[in-house]
Design a protein around this motif. Sequence first.
Motif, mmCIF file in Angstrom:
data_model
loop_
_atom_site.group_PDB
_atom_site.id
_atom_site.type_symbol
_atom_site.label_atom_id
_atom_site.label_comp_id
_atom_site.label_asym_id
_atom_site.label_seq_id
_atom_site.Cartn_x
_atom_site.Cartn_y
_atom_site.Cartn_z
ATOM 1 N N VAL A 176 30.558 41.086 5.206
ATOM 2 C CA VAL A 176 30.234 42.516 5.245
ATOM 3 C C VAL A 176 29.924 42.947 6.681
ATOM 4 O O VAL A 176 30.285 44.052 7.112
ATOM 5 C CB VAL A 176 29.061 42.818 4.296
ATOM 6 C CG1 VAL A 176 28.730 44.309 4.294
ATOM 7 C CG2 VAL A 176 29.400 42.357 2.879
ATOM 8 N N ASN A 177 29.285 42.077 7.440
ATOM 9 C CA ASN A 177 29.033 42.400 8.842
ATOM 10 C C ASN A 177 30.347 42.545 9.611
ATOM 11 O O ASN A 177 30.506 43.455 10.436
ATOM 12 C CB ASN A 177 28.152 41.310 9.478
ATOM 13 C CG ASN A 177 27.834 41.612 10.927
ATOM 14 O OD1 ASN A 177 27.257 42.631 11.252
ATOM 15 N ND2 ASN A 177 28.271 40.723 11.827
ATOM 16 N N LEU A 207 26.646 37.726 5.478
ATOM 17 C CA LEU A 207 25.893 38.739 6.217
ATOM 18 C C LEU A 207 25.478 38.096 7.526
ATOM 19 O O LEU A 207 25.159 36.911 7.561
ATOM 20 C CB LEU A 207 24.636 39.151 5.443
ATOM 21 C CG LEU A 207 24.834 39.731 4.047
ATOM 22 C CD1 LEU A 207 23.478 39.875 3.344
ATOM 23 C CD2 LEU A 207 25.520 41.092 4.148
ATOM 24 N N GLY A 208 25.471 38.871 8.598
ATOM 25 C CA GLY A 208 25.038 38.305 9.876
ATOM 26 C C GLY A 208 24.674 39.415 10.830
ATOM 27 O O GLY A 208 24.884 40.604 10.525
ATOM 28 N N ALA A 227 21.171 37.645 15.610
ATOM 29 C CA ALA A 227 20.128 38.636 15.355
ATOM 30 C C ALA A 227 20.013 38.843 13.843
ATOM 31 O O ALA A 227 20.820 38.327 13.068
ATOM 32 C CB ALA A 227 20.473 39.957 16.039
ATOM 33 N N ALA A 228 18.997 39.614 13.448
ATOM 34 C CA ALA A 228 18.832 39.956 12.036
ATOM 35 C C ALA A 228 19.999 40.840 11.588
ATOM 36 O O ALA A 228 20.658 41.491 12.399
ATOM 37 C CB ALA A 228 17.504 40.687 11.827
ATOM 38 N N VAL A 229 20.244 40.864 10.292
ATOM 39 C CA VAL A 229 21.281 41.723 9.718
ATOM 40 C C VAL A 229 20.880 43.180 9.960
ATOM 41 O O VAL A 229 19.729 43.562 9.757
ATOM 42 C CB VAL A 229 21.422 41.432 8.213
ATOM 43 C CG1 VAL A 229 22.446 42.356 7.562
ATOM 44 C CG2 VAL A 229 21.789 39.962 7.989
ATOM 45 N N ALA A 230 21.840 43.993 10.402
ATOM 46 C CA ALA A 230 21.545 45.396 10.735
ATOM 47 C C ALA A 230 21.454 46.248 9.467
ATOM 48 O O ALA A 230 22.089 45.942 8.453
ATOM 49 C CB ALA A 230 22.635 45.938 11.656
ATOM 50 N N ASP A 231 20.677 47.323 9.544
ATOM 51 C CA ASP A 231 20.459 48.174 8.365
ATOM 52 C C ASP A 231 21.751 48.714 7.741
ATOM 53 O O ASP A 231 21.873 48.701 6.507
ATOM 54 C CB ASP A 231 19.506 49.325 8.721
ATOM 55 C CG ASP A 231 18.062 48.821 8.811
ATOM 56 O OD1 ASP A 231 17.767 47.747 8.226
ATOM 57 O OD2 ASP A 231 17.242 49.477 9.469
ATOM 58 N N GLU A 252 24.050 34.385 7.913
ATOM 59 C CA GLU A 252 24.467 33.554 9.046
ATOM 60 C C GLU A 252 23.590 33.881 10.247
ATOM 61 O O GLU A 252 23.397 35.051 10.574
ATOM 62 C CB GLU A 252 25.912 33.878 9.447
ATOM 63 C CG GLU A 252 26.950 33.542 8.422
ATOM 64 C CD GLU A 252 28.348 33.851 8.965
ATOM 65 O OE1 GLU A 252 29.074 32.907 9.281
ATOM 66 O OE2 GLU A 252 28.692 35.045 9.075
ATOM 67 N N TRP A 253 23.089 32.847 10.890
ATOM 68 C CA TRP A 253 22.329 33.044 12.130
ATOM 69 C C TRP A 253 22.560 31.796 12.971
ATOM 70 O O TRP A 253 21.942 30.758 12.727
ATOM 71 C CB TRP A 253 20.839 33.270 11.816
ATOM 72 C CG TRP A 253 20.105 33.968 12.907
ATOM 73 C CD1 TRP A 253 20.278 33.808 14.256
ATOM 74 C CD2 TRP A 253 19.072 34.955 12.759
ATOM 75 N NE1 TRP A 253 19.431 34.636 14.958
ATOM 76 C CE2 TRP A 253 18.675 35.354 14.061
ATOM 77 C CE3 TRP A 253 18.432 35.553 11.665
ATOM 78 C CZ2 TRP A 253 17.669 36.301 14.285
ATOM 79 C CZ3 TRP A 253 17.439 36.480 11.892
ATOM 80 C CH2 TRP A 253 17.063 36.867 13.189
ATOM 81 N N ASP A 254 23.481 31.865 13.921
ATOM 82 C CA ASP A 254 23.937 30.667 14.637
ATOM 83 C C ASP A 254 23.398 30.574 16.061
ATOM 84 O O ASP A 254 23.351 29.484 16.633
ATOM 85 C CB ASP A 254 25.475 30.638 14.703
ATOM 86 C CG ASP A 254 26.094 30.533 13.317
ATOM 87 O OD1 ASP A 254 25.530 29.811 12.481
ATOM 88 O OD2 ASP A 254 27.126 31.179 13.065
ATOM 89 N N ASN A 255 23.036 31.719 16.657
ATOM 90 C CA ASN A 255 22.586 31.722 18.056
ATOM 91 C C ASN A 255 21.188 32.342 18.138
ATOM 92 O O ASN A 255 20.829 33.159 17.297
ATOM 93 C CB ASN A 255 23.557 32.518 18.928
ATOM 94 C CG ASN A 255 24.946 31.907 18.889
ATOM 95 O OD1 ASN A 255 25.116 30.732 19.194
ATOM 96 N ND2 ASN A 255 25.932 32.695 18.486
ATOM 97 N N ASP A 256 20.428 31.971 19.190
ATOM 98 C CA ASP A 256 19.032 32.430 19.308
ATOM 99 C C ASP A 256 18.324 32.247 17.970
ATOM 100 O O ASP A 256 17.775 33.191 17.395
ATOM 101 C CB ASP A 256 18.967 33.912 19.741
ATOM 102 C CG ASP A 256 19.507 34.098 21.146
ATOM 103 O OD1 ASP A 256 19.324 33.192 21.975
ATOM 104 O OD2 ASP A 256 20.126 35.150 21.406
#
Lengths: 285, 251
Positions: A176-177, A207-208, A227-231, A252-256
Amino acid sequence: MLPNLLPDLPGVGFKPEHFAAIRHSAAGIGFFEIHAENYMGAGGLPHAQLTAIRADHALSVHGVGLSIGGARGLDPDHLARVARLCDRYQPESFSEHLAWSSHGADYLNDLLPLPYTEETLRLVCNHVDQVQATLGRRMLLENPATYLCFAQSTIPEPEFLSEVARRTGCGLLLDVNNVFVSCTNHGTDPRAYLTAFPLHLVGELHLGGHEAEALPSGPLLIDSHGAAVADPVWALFAEVIAVAGPLPTLVEWDNDLPDWPVLAAEAARAGHILAKGGMGLARAS
Amino acid sequence: MHAHPDVVAGFDAALRGGPVPAGLVARDPAEVERRFAVYRNNVTVSLTQALATRFPVIQRLVGEAFFAPLARLYADTDRPKSPVLAEWGDGFAAFLEAFPPLAPYPYLGDVARIEVARGQAFHAADARPVDPARIAAADPDRVRLVLHPSVLLVRLAHPAVSIWARNQPGAEASPQPLPLGPQTALILRDAAFQVPVRAVGPGDAAVLRVLLAGDRLSVAADAARHAEPGHDLQPLLVSLMRAGAIVDVKE
């Protein structure tokens, strides 16, 4: 062929940094996803951790290196390594991308775009057929995040993915992102994209987080997974779930990388939306 | 209209710094270059990160600001040949040694060799340690000790083990002068999945070479006494056993 068996719950990408925290508490996490290419060594810590995770949780193996949208045939050695990994861990799902990442002998380590034409449709279908025949399972193919389009494309992306699924029997992974990133970048409507997307073929959602940069014609969004999933992506996700019902949904959160509680909270937010979607459908039926 | 192989080739040439191919469309044609730059940046940054993951001590030694363009140059000359990036960079040591601006730092190649070997040991196949009783019960003249697949012996022209050790995260500056001359590194993955690196003397190195070649322990002992008169096998064997690095006993 093995169907996709992930539960209709939130999942997260497994990171070794989170291993201890996950062993302490993975409440509400329905599955873990790994990048296949990070588990292709012979042994050691990665396999010890994955074996422990796999013993307790559903698993999605997500390839990033098969180059299914590439111009030449798939790398048989790499496909064989993917097959060995799937044989070893028997994941509930295997997925890959509608993108290319290798040119000749070189691996470029990015998911690069392809024009959508009758020619590339045949190529992609051949490659998906080959993957499914080798793995002995149905795979999911993911829509990419793109920053440019090809003038020569003749088939809209949702239609292209539908047709690959129709011809090969594969399922789809709807990121979706990526829909929001690509549509924003191309100045098109993500809701129109989702309306055209065959939701009944979707076996998993992604989602990412993304990054944004202002350009004169509008924002340039970059699929950074940092980063967090955007609104607006949460909003689109809720709309998809309202129509399609609950689906396996990966954050998904792969960086930072954040600490585990931050990622777990993102998954819980997805779980809340999935639960509401399930109730809505139950009432409607 | 280009056939797909030409599209891919043109795109790749542009990733390498060539012109952005015709036929790529952005919502504003003036922004094609900027939007294509996302792909260029993704390739460059992700490969730099992959190299930094495998060579953290080289990155520390040359500094992040120098490492990034160095990694870019290396990626241009020796691109990954497989999507398994943990295996990419075996040629980095030779690249560092041949890179003229780094000529004043001839030890960097050897430090990179240690990091390559550590990566190989980290990902090496698993094997269970042997019961020490089986070693004790074996005939010392005939016994062969099989080492864990992660055990590697690396001969270095420079005192790179000491340099590597002094450039670990959190390492304190040492008042001791660096040793001079070549070192031989023993690298293995222990039972806790740590991959320590230590310099071994000529006797221990001779033992390890013989054992890694699959020859008998008695041959190793002879080679060690030849390389280092008065050499005692015991401390090395004890440390290998403690690390779980002896995985079979054959007679």
